[in-house]
Design a protein around this motif. Structure first.
Motif, PDB file in Angstrom:
ATOM      1  N   UNK A 205      19.548 -18.595 -32.111  1.00  0.00           N
ATOM      2  CA  UNK A 205      20.110 -18.053 -30.880  1.00  0.00           C
ATOM      3  C   UNK A 205      21.085 -16.942 -31.229  1.00  0.00           C
ATOM      4  N   UNK A 206      21.075 -15.897 -30.425  1.00  0.00           N
ATOM      5  CA  UNK A 206      21.959 -14.764 -30.669  1.00  0.00           C
ATOM      6  C   UNK A 206      22.396 -14.172 -29.342  1.00  0.00           C
ATOM      7  N   UNK A 207      23.699 -13.990 -29.191  1.00  0.00           N
ATOM      8  CA  UNK A 207      24.268 -13.313 -28.028  1.00  0.00           C
ATOM      9  C   UNK A 207      25.163 -12.182 -28.512  1.00  0.00           C
ATOM     10  N   UNK A 208      25.101 -11.046 -27.841  1.00  0.00           N
ATOM     11  CA  UNK A 208      25.921  -9.897 -28.193  1.00  0.00           C
ATOM     12  C   UNK A 208      26.482  -9.279 -26.922  1.00  0.00           C
ATOM     13  N   UNK A 209      27.662  -8.678 -27.036  1.00  0.00           N
ATOM     14  CA  UNK A 209      28.271  -8.071 -25.855  1.00  0.00           C
ATOM     15  C   UNK A 209      29.256  -6.982 -26.255  1.00  0.00           C
ATOM     16  N   UNK A 210      29.349  -5.959 -25.429  1.00  0.00           N
ATOM     17  CA  UNK A 210      30.464  -5.013 -25.471  1.00  0.00           C
ATOM     18  C   UNK A 210      31.420  -5.433 -24.367  1.00  0.00           C
ATOM     19  N   UNK A 211      32.687  -5.592 -24.712  1.00  0.00           N
ATOM     20  CA  UNK A 211      33.671  -6.079 -23.749  1.00  0.00           C
ATOM     21  C   UNK A 211      34.890  -5.165 -23.746  1.00  0.00           C
ATOM     22  N   UNK A 212      35.646  -5.265 -22.670  1.00  0.00           N
ATOM     23  CA  UNK A 212      36.959  -4.638 -22.583  1.00  0.00           C
ATOM     24  C   UNK A 212      38.006  -5.752 -22.629  1.00  0.00           C
ATOM     25  N   UNK A 213      38.949  -5.633 -23.561  1.00  0.00           N
ATOM     26  CA  UNK A 213      40.035  -6.599 -23.673  1.00  0.00           C
ATOM     27  C   UNK A 213      41.298  -5.962 -23.103  1.00  0.00           C
ATOM     28  N   UNK A 214      41.903  -6.634 -22.146  1.00  0.00           N
ATOM     29  CA  UNK A 214      43.156  -6.155 -21.568  1.00  0.00           C
ATOM     30  C   UNK A 214      44.288  -6.868 -22.307  1.00  0.00           C
ATOM     31  N   UNK A 215      44.742  -6.209 -23.364  1.00  0.00           N
ATOM     32  CA  UNK A 215      45.669  -6.815 -24.313  1.00  0.00           C
ATOM     33  C   UNK A 215      47.106  -6.613 -23.865  1.00  0.00           C
ATOM     34  N   UNK A 216      47.852  -7.684 -23.806  1.00  0.00           N
ATOM     35  CA  UNK A 216      49.260  -7.604 -23.425  1.00  0.00           C
ATOM     36  C   UNK A 216      50.116  -7.315 -24.654  1.00  0.00           C
ATOM     37  N   UNK A 217      51.349  -6.822 -24.441  1.00  0.00           N
ATOM     38  CA  UNK A 217      52.250  -6.647 -25.584  1.00  0.00           C
ATOM     39  C   UNK A 217      52.423  -7.968 -26.327  1.00  0.00           C
ATOM     40  N   UNK A 218      52.666  -7.899 -27.613  1.00  0.00           N
ATOM     41  CA  UNK A 218      52.727  -9.116 -28.415  1.00  0.00           C
ATOM     42  C   UNK A 218      53.930  -9.990 -28.082  1.00  0.00           C
ATOM     43  N   UNK A 219      54.917  -9.428 -27.398  1.00  0.00           N
ATOM     44  CA  UNK A 219      56.074 -10.229 -27.004  1.00  0.00           C
ATOM     45  C   UNK A 219      55.915 -10.815 -25.606  1.00  0.00           C
ATOM     46  N   UNK A 220      54.831 -10.457 -24.904  1.00  0.00           N
ATOM     47  CA  UNK A 220      54.631 -10.928 -23.528  1.00  0.00           C
ATOM     48  C   UNK A 220      53.954 -12.295 -23.533  1.00  0.00           C
ATOM     49  N   UNK A 221      54.266 -13.094 -22.509  1.00  0.00           N
ATOM     50  CA  UNK A 221      53.653 -14.405 -22.364  1.00  0.00           C
ATOM     51  C   UNK A 221      52.358 -14.281 -21.551  1.00  0.00           C
ATOM     52  N   UNK A 222      51.558 -15.310 -21.603  1.00  0.00           N
ATOM     53  CA  UNK A 222      50.331 -15.338 -20.810  1.00  0.00           C
ATOM     54  C   UNK A 222      49.122 -14.894 -21.585  1.00  0.00           C
ATOM     55  N   UNK A 223      47.973 -15.389 -21.174  1.00  0.00           N
ATOM     56  CA  UNK A 223      46.720 -15.059 -21.843  1.00  0.00           C
ATOM     57  C   UNK A 223      46.166 -13.739 -21.329  1.00  0.00           C
ATOM     58  N   UNK A 224      45.232 -13.177 -22.097  1.00  0.00           N
ATOM     59  CA  UNK A 224      44.681 -11.873 -21.780  1.00  0.00           C
ATOM     60  C   UNK A 224      43.328 -11.986 -21.098  1.00  0.00           C
ATOM     61  N   UNK A 225      42.861 -10.885 -20.554  1.00  0.00           N
ATOM     62  CA  UNK A 225      41.621 -10.878 -19.791  1.00  0.00           C
ATOM     63  C   UNK A 225      40.539 -10.121 -20.557  1.00  0.00           C
ATOM     64  N   UNK A 226      39.283 -10.541 -20.322  1.00  0.00           N
ATOM     65  CA  UNK A 226      38.132  -9.892 -20.952  1.00  0.00           C
ATOM     66  C   UNK A 226      37.125  -9.528 -19.859  1.00  0.00           C
ATOM     67  N   UNK A 227      36.700  -8.259 -19.873  1.00  0.00           N
ATOM     68  CA  UNK A 227      35.708  -7.761 -18.927  1.00  0.00           C
ATOM     69  C   UNK A 227      34.397  -7.497 -19.671  1.00  0.00           C
ATOM     70  N   UNK A 228      33.293  -7.967 -19.123  1.00  0.00           N
ATOM     71  CA  UNK A 228      31.986  -7.765 -19.728  1.00  0.00           C
ATOM     72  C   UNK A 228      31.437  -6.400 -19.325  1.00  0.00           C
ATOM     73  N   UNK A 229      31.079  -5.577 -20.316  1.00  0.00           N
ATOM     74  CA  UNK A 229      30.520  -4.248 -20.053  1.00  0.00           C
ATOM     75  C   UNK A 229      29.006  -4.273 -20.201  1.00  0.00           C
ATOM     76  N   UNK A 230      28.538  -4.776 -21.343  1.00  0.00           N
ATOM     77  CA  UNK A 230      27.100  -4.902 -21.600  1.00  0.00           C
ATOM     78  C   UNK A 230      26.882  -6.170 -22.393  1.00  0.00           C
ATOM     79  N   UNK A 231      25.732  -6.784 -22.209  1.00  0.00           N
ATOM     80  CA  UNK A 231      25.453  -8.007 -22.972  1.00  0.00           C
ATOM     81  C   UNK A 231      23.960  -8.260 -23.020  1.00  0.00           C
ATOM     82  N   UNK A 232      23.542  -8.982 -24.050  1.00  0.00           N
ATOM     83  CA  UNK A 232      22.150  -9.399 -24.167  1.00  0.00           C
ATOM     84  C   UNK A 232      22.100 -10.640 -25.051  1.00  0.00           C
TER      85      UNK A 232
END
Length: 421
Positions: free
Chosen positions: A168-195
């Motif tokens: 099995x193989x999955x691949x994707x191009x994603x956008x990571x919305x990265x917060x500053x390293x001193x900020x709290x909270x988890x980050x978000x990932x947007x799917x651009x392309x996948x197969x």
């Protein structure tokens, strides 16, 4: 890394690929940008050995890529890029800068020379207490790592194999919305392309599904998610010691061994590579001891068919950071998990390996921290093999930089494509 717990789902069989028809046009849209494509491999100058996970970046830009397990790379550069220089680096080797004109469409050969300097006697190594050094590393993350919201483009690959065969193989191009390293909270990932694809002939009646997709590799960022490794940020729970120092990019690095003192549950150990000048974490190699099979099974296995025993026997995580304009940022991560499946009435067991990796290939500066989410944003419960489309033409990724497929993975893809014709 507690957020990686309960990532694996065992089910009776995989179903044929499916995805939301409403999103299909979004997955297949091409980026309207002309680009040049360069391929080649990075090897050891002394013996010709292939170098996996070497970093290639175009100086003066945020464009980069990584070599695969076969030492091969694929680098895509916009047509309008002015004469540029590509930097190639890897831990324990002398970095090299080559003009872009050196690169060819195929068979570009790059050699890196191992560092032969005796680093143990270098005067710059003044730290005497490994625990204090790690504590200083954590306290200085606001100074050493990106301090503004950053939108990263990354390539994610998730491969599942049974024995020596990819199933099995999955691949994707994603956008990571990265917060500053001193900020709290988890980050978000947007799917651009996948197969994705699967070799159903090799799956028997049991298959693995990895829950979490790209989030699994994002949460390996131990500087951002420190308490997932050093719980409660209490370093007293760990033993630290110095190993032989090393070097990367003309930087001297402390190498610190760490090991959890609490051995009642699966416990972490590994190595931290810390820049001697800035006390920045440059790389981490993390292992999870899973000798306690019952506890390890409870940690990772969410569902399994009756009459089976499923447990992990190897769990490894890698994280690399890259530097730009004096700030370090998440660059590459990999998670490798090896599982044993024992059937109640079968003489031989099965072994499944799950490899997931993510490489940042470009990034842009600050964005609005409060982003508007739509249905292209991934949930942390995402199962990539269920949620993305099937494999398609060779130009699927357009101008996005990706990791060149390993030979074994490419063979699996070619086989399935032939079966679909």
């Amino acid at each position: 890394m507690k957020t990686l717990y309960l990532l694996l789902i065992f089910v009776c069989a995989l179903t044929p690929y499916s995805y939301s028809a409403a999103n299909s046009e979004y997955f297949f849209q091409q980026i309207p940008q002309d680009y040049k494509e360069f391929k080649g491999k990075v090897v050891n100058f002394d013996n010709g050995d292939l170098i996996a996970s070497a970093h290639l970046s175009i100086n003066g830009t945020n464009i980069s890529t990584i070599t695969n397990n076969d030492g091969k790379f694929l680098l895509k550069v916009p047509e309008n890029t002015a004469p540029a220089t590509v930097k190639i680096s890897y831990l324990g080797y002398l970095s090299k800068n080559l003009p872009l004109s050196y690169f060819k469409a195929e068979n570009t050969l790059i050699t890196l020379e191992p560092i032969v300097e005796e680093l143990a006697s270098v005067e710059i190594y003044e730290a005497k207490d490994a625990r204090r050094l790690v504590g200083k590393m954590l306290r200085k993350k606001g100074d050493n790592y990106i301090d503004k919201p950053t939108r990263m483009t990354a390539f994610y690959r998730e491969a599942i194999s049974k024995g020596r065969r990819n199933v099995s193989l999955s691949e994707a191009v994603v956008k990571i919305y990265k917060k500053p390293y001193t900020a709290y909270g988890e980050e978000d990932i947007e799917l651009v392309k996948a197969r994705k694809t699967a070799d159903y002939d090799r799956l028997d009646t049991l298959a693995l599904k990895l829950r979490g997709g790209p989030f699994n590799t994002l949460f390996i960022d131990v500087i951002k998610y420190t308490d997932y490794l050093f719980y409660d940020n209490d370093l007293d729970h760990y033993e630290f010691s110095f190993d032989d120092p090393t070097q990367i990019d003309d930087r001297y690095l402390y190498v610190v061994n760490f090991e959890d003192q609490n051995k009642n549950m699966p416990w972490f150990f590994g190595k931290l590579y810390i820049d001697a000048k800035t006390q920045s974490l440059v790389r981490a190699r993390i292992h999870l001891n899973v000798d306690n099979r019952k506890a390890a099974t409870d940690m990772f296995v969410n569902k399994k068919p009756g009459g089976t025993r499923v447990y992990p026997i190897e769990v490894e995580y890698d994280i690399d950071y890259h530097q730009q304009d004096g700030k370090w940022y998440f660059g590459y991560s990999n998670a490798r998990l090896l599982f044993v499946v024992n059937w109640k009435r079968k003489l031989f067991n099965s072994r499944y390996q799950v490899n997931s990796e993510m490489a940042v290939t470009n990034w842009q500066g600050a964005f609005e921290e409060r982003i508007k989410k739509d249905n292209h944003f991934l949930d942390k419960r995402t199962v990539m093999v269920d949620d993305v489309s099937g494999f398609t033409d060779s130009k699927f990724w357009g101008s996005n930089n990706i990791i060149e497929p390993d030979k074994s993975i490419q063979n699996a893809i070619d086989k399935i494509q032939k079966n679909l014709q």
